[in-house]
Enzyme design. Structure first.
Site, PDB file in Angstrom:
ATOM      1  N   LYS A 145       0.828  -1.211   0.000  1.00  0.00           N
ATOM      2  CA  LYS A 145       0.000   0.000   0.000  1.00  0.00           C
ATOM      3  C   LYS A 145       0.860   1.259   0.000  1.00  0.00           C
ATOM      4  O   LYS A 145       0.446   2.315  -0.494  1.00  0.00           O
ATOM      5  CB  LYS A 145      -0.957  -0.003   1.180  1.00  0.00           C
ATOM      6  CG  LYS A 145      -2.232  -0.824   0.948  1.00  0.00           C
ATOM      7  CD  LYS A 145      -1.974  -2.031   0.124  1.00  0.00           C
ATOM      8  CE  LYS A 145      -3.104  -2.983  -0.107  1.00  0.00           C
ATOM      9  NZ  LYS A 145      -2.594  -4.263  -0.652  1.00  0.00           N
ATOM     10  N   GLY A 183      -4.905 -13.101 -12.551  1.00  0.00           N
ATOM     11  CA  GLY A 183      -5.715 -11.885 -12.591  1.00  0.00           C
ATOM     12  C   GLY A 183      -6.580 -11.716 -11.369  1.00  0.00           C
ATOM     13  O   GLY A 183      -7.743 -11.314 -11.474  1.00  0.00           O
ATOM     14  N   TYR A 242      -6.394 -10.515  -6.907  1.00  0.00           N
ATOM     15  CA  TYR A 242      -6.155  -9.268  -6.186  1.00  0.00           C
ATOM     16  C   TYR A 242      -4.683  -8.862  -6.133  1.00  0.00           C
ATOM     17  O   TYR A 242      -4.329  -7.717  -6.430  1.00  0.00           O
ATOM     18  CB  TYR A 242      -6.764  -9.383  -4.787  1.00  0.00           C
ATOM     19  CG  TYR A 242      -8.192  -9.852  -4.886  1.00  0.00           C
ATOM     20  CD1 TYR A 242      -9.191  -8.973  -5.291  1.00  0.00           C
ATOM     21  CD2 TYR A 242      -8.537 -11.186  -4.683  1.00  0.00           C
ATOM     22  CE1 TYR A 242     -10.490  -9.398  -5.463  1.00  0.00           C
ATOM     23  CE2 TYR A 242      -9.833 -11.621  -4.859  1.00  0.00           C
ATOM     24  CZ  TYR A 242     -10.809 -10.731  -5.248  1.00  0.00           C
ATOM     25  OH  TYR A 242     -12.077 -11.158  -5.445  1.00  0.00           O
ATOM     26  N   ILE A 243      -3.791  -9.791  -5.771  1.00  0.00           N
ATOM     27  CA  ILE A 243      -2.375  -9.447  -5.694  1.00  0.00           C
ATOM     28  C   ILE A 243      -1.845  -9.041  -7.064  1.00  0.00           C
ATOM     29  O   ILE A 243      -1.178  -8.017  -7.224  1.00  0.00           O
ATOM     30  CB  ILE A 243      -1.571 -10.633  -5.118  1.00  0.00           C
ATOM     31  CG1 ILE A 243      -1.952 -10.870  -3.653  1.00  0.00           C
ATOM     32  CG2 ILE A 243      -0.072 -10.383  -5.238  1.00  0.00           C
ATOM     33  CD1 ILE A 243      -1.321 -12.117  -3.046  1.00  0.00           C
ATOM     34  N   GLY A 244      -2.155  -9.836  -8.070  1.00  0.00           N
ATOM     35  CA  GLY A 244      -1.668  -9.546  -9.404  1.00  0.00           C
ATOM     36  C   GLY A 244      -2.160  -8.223  -9.949  1.00  0.00           C
ATOM     37  O   GLY A 244      -1.403  -7.481 -10.588  1.00  0.00           O
ATOM     38  N   LEU A 245      -3.428  -7.894  -9.701  1.00  0.00           N
ATOM     39  CA  LEU A 245      -3.992  -6.662 -10.240  1.00  0.00           C
ATOM     40  C   LEU A 245      -3.396  -5.426  -9.575  1.00  0.00           C
ATOM     41  O   LEU A 245      -3.147  -4.413 -10.235  1.00  0.00           O
ATOM     42  CB  LEU A 245      -5.508  -6.670 -10.075  1.00  0.00           C
ATOM     43  CG  LEU A 245      -6.245  -7.788 -10.821  1.00  0.00           C
ATOM     44  CD1 LEU A 245      -7.743  -7.680 -10.614  1.00  0.00           C
ATOM     45  CD2 LEU A 245      -5.906  -7.764 -12.309  1.00  0.00           C
ATOM     46  N   GLU A 290      -4.555 -14.307 -17.354  1.00  0.00           N
ATOM     47  CA  GLU A 290      -5.461 -15.009 -16.444  1.00  0.00           C
ATOM     48  C   GLU A 290      -6.038 -16.243 -17.148  1.00  0.00           C
ATOM     49  O   GLU A 290      -6.537 -16.149 -18.282  1.00  0.00           O
ATOM     50  CB  GLU A 290      -6.593 -14.084 -16.005  1.00  0.00           C
ATOM     51  CG  GLU A 290      -7.776 -14.753 -15.321  1.00  0.00           C
ATOM     52  CD  GLU A 290      -7.393 -15.554 -14.082  1.00  0.00           C
ATOM     53  OE1 GLU A 290      -7.956 -16.634 -13.886  1.00  0.00           O
ATOM     54  OE2 GLU A 290      -6.506 -15.091 -13.318  1.00  0.00           O
ATOM     55  N   ASP A 338      -3.721 -16.910   8.449  1.00  0.00           N
ATOM     56  CA  ASP A 338      -3.768 -17.513   7.123  1.00  0.00           C
ATOM     57  C   ASP A 338      -3.657 -19.038   7.141  1.00  0.00           C
ATOM     58  O   ASP A 338      -4.177 -19.712   6.243  1.00  0.00           O
ATOM     59  CB  ASP A 338      -2.624 -16.967   6.257  1.00  0.00           C
ATOM     60  CG  ASP A 338      -2.810 -15.497   5.910  1.00  0.00           C
ATOM     61  OD1 ASP A 338      -3.779 -14.890   6.389  1.00  0.00           O
ATOM     62  OD2 ASP A 338      -1.968 -14.961   5.172  1.00  0.00           O
ATOM     63  N   HIS A 393     -22.845  15.348   3.338  1.00  0.00           N
ATOM     64  CA  HIS A 393     -22.595  15.726   1.947  1.00  0.00           C
ATOM     65  C   HIS A 393     -21.417  16.699   1.899  1.00  0.00           C
ATOM     66  O   HIS A 393     -21.307  17.568   2.754  1.00  0.00           O
ATOM     67  CB  HIS A 393     -23.829  16.393   1.340  1.00  0.00           C
ATOM     68  CG  HIS A 393     -23.601  16.923  -0.039  1.00  0.00           C
ATOM     69  ND1 HIS A 393     -23.646  16.115  -1.156  1.00  0.00           N
ATOM     70  CD2 HIS A 393     -23.289  18.179  -0.479  1.00  0.00           C
ATOM     71  CE1 HIS A 393     -23.390  16.853  -2.219  1.00  0.00           C
ATOM     72  NE2 HIS A 393     -23.177  18.107  -1.834  1.00  0.00           N
TER      73      HIS A 393
END
Length: 457
Positions: free
Chosen positions: A51, A178, A180-183, A200, A308, A441
């Site tokens: 990130k 294709g 989450y990690i790859g994208l 993919e 994990d 808003h």
């Protein structure tokens, strides 16, 4: 040399250190065993470093779009890749050092560095040390999956860990996978200046999402110049001098893509294969994950598995929640369960995807009578004002019970705005209650009640 403790925690990822803090605060003696880097995947090869890099990539992307906001960048935009990586390393290193310092300074906590192996249900060997305890907690995490693919053994390839050690920006990065990690890596390296292709095997990117979400993500990447190839069968590799040729069979397009770096991003596997768990009577499933019950207990009495390695969540927040469940049940007399957890996660492409609960396809498959509300980000004032109108918001509702079944927010701030829906679901709120909220808003979240009101059968 042997030593006895009230508890042993194997792994210093997201669940382990927090659990050590609770147990030692309750007066227990705790041994924490870590064979590599303190902080686990999140701090070292996951959330924190990636990130940080996503933020750098976003800054470069926004700078290139400066003229859209009436801002002139006279010298143009360039990326100092070494500086990007140094920034990432500094942020990650600070977090890692913080975890290690906390554990080493923790009263009644003993830190042991090395490879842990079970000797018996109550004993673990770490090097020359034999540690014993009546309670043992596994928090050993996972690593990148490397399948048997033709030619893979003949080339050098990157994983989500080794790509973080690159010293030079790839000329052309080929991403296999294709999801989450790859994208995330595909988009950030494209924004850093690499040519990028994503391959993919399945029919679409982000295949666990609804098709409209997958299509929108694909559109964002392709507009930024990422080549996307789906339906790729028989992926194979061949060394071509300093480059790698990736062969593929697709319904259309070239049958070969050449790049100087290949990233394998096709899944994860748990770090359970070298713990000698059979000596403790701990059973693994067919993929190597530790079998646990609804309170995270393994098949061995007084041994728990968190994070994990148990296959019940692949995120930092689920690992931390595992700690909360175990600690509450052991120390607070609670009866918390995994089955009470509402699944939620984010994909940190730009725009990000925030997801909670069921997809629209999953909700339809239940046979319920559902309503679906949807609004493009082009009709969200905050997105228009920020000049970031890719994506949409969607919420899925049970028309009869008024239960909120799930939501997807693919758009600016989607990873934050989704929590309005997640919080309502955790509280068991009916959608008729949420649609009466009066949000602020201009925000992305303010459209959630409106989308509910506009939801159609």
């Amino acid at each position: 040399m042997s030593a006895r403790f009230d508890a042993i925690i194997v792994g210093a990822g997201q669940a382990g250190p927090a659990l050590a803090g609770r147990l030692t605060s309750a007066g227990m003696t705790v041994a924490v065993v870590e064979r590599n880097l303190f902080g686990g995947t999140c701090v070292n090869t996951g959330c924190t470093p990636t990130k940080a890099m996503v933020a750098s990539a976003y800054a470069a992307h926004l700078a290139r779009r400066a003229a859209d906001y009436g801002v002139h960048v006279p010298a143009g935009v360039s990326v100092d890749f070494a500086a990007v990586m140094a920034r990432k390393d500094a942020i990650s290193g600070k977090s890692r050092d913080g975890v290690e310092s906390w554990l080493r300074g923790m009263e009644r906590c003993s830190v042991h560095q090395g490879h842990a192996r079970f000797v018996s249900p109550r004993e673990i060997r770490v090097g020359e040390e034999l540690l014993a305890a009546d309670r043992i907690f596994l928090n050993v995490g996972g690593r990148a999956l490397t399948p048997d693919m033709p030619g893979l053994g003949e080339i050098q390839h990157l994983t989500n860990s080794s790509i973080l050690r690159l010293q030079r920006l790839p000329r052309r990065l080929v991403v296999i996978g294709g999801s989450y990690i790859g994208l995330e890596f595909a988009q950030m390296f494209r924004r850093f200046g690499s040519e990028v292709a994503v391959i993919e095997k399945g029919p679409r990117l982000a295949s666990r999402e609804d098709e409209d979400v997958s299509d929108a993500i694909t559109g964002v990447l392709e507009r930024e110049g990422v080549e996307v190839r789906v339906g790729a069968e028989c992926i194979r590799f061949e060394r071509r001098g300093d480059d790698v040729a990736v062969g593929l069979d697709c319904a259309s397009g070239a049958t070969e893509i050449v790049g100087d770096q290949v990233l394998l991003a096709i899944g994860r596997r748990p770090n359970t294969d070298d713990l000698d768990v059979a000596n403790a009577g701990i059973e693994l499933d067919g993929r190597g994950y530790v079998k646990v019950d609804d309170e995270l207990r393994t098949t061995a009495p007084n041994v728990w598995a968190l994070g994990d390695c148990n296959g019940r969540g692949a995120f930092t927040h689920t690992a931390y929640n595992d700690f909360e469940i175990v600690a509450a049940n052991l120390l607070d007399g609670a009866s918390r369960r995994l089955s009470d957890r509402i699944p939620a996660y984010a994909l940190y492409t730009d725009p990000p995807l925030g997801r909670v609960g069921l997809t629209e396809a999953q909700a339809r498959a239940t046979g319920r009578t559902i309503r679906v509300g949807k609004r493009p980000m082009t009709r969200v004032a905050r997105a228009v004002e920020k000049g970031e109108t890719d994506g949409f918001m969607k919420i899925v509702l049970d028309a009869e019970s008024e239960e909120i079944l799930g939501a997807a927010i693919l758009g600016v701030g989607g990873d934050e705005a989704i929590h309005g829906v997640l919080d309502a679901m955790n509280l068991g709120a009916r959608y008729s209650e949420l649609e009466r909220a009066v949000p602020i808003h201009p925000t992305v979240s303010e459209l959630i009640p409106t989308i509910i009101q506009e939801a159609l059968p």
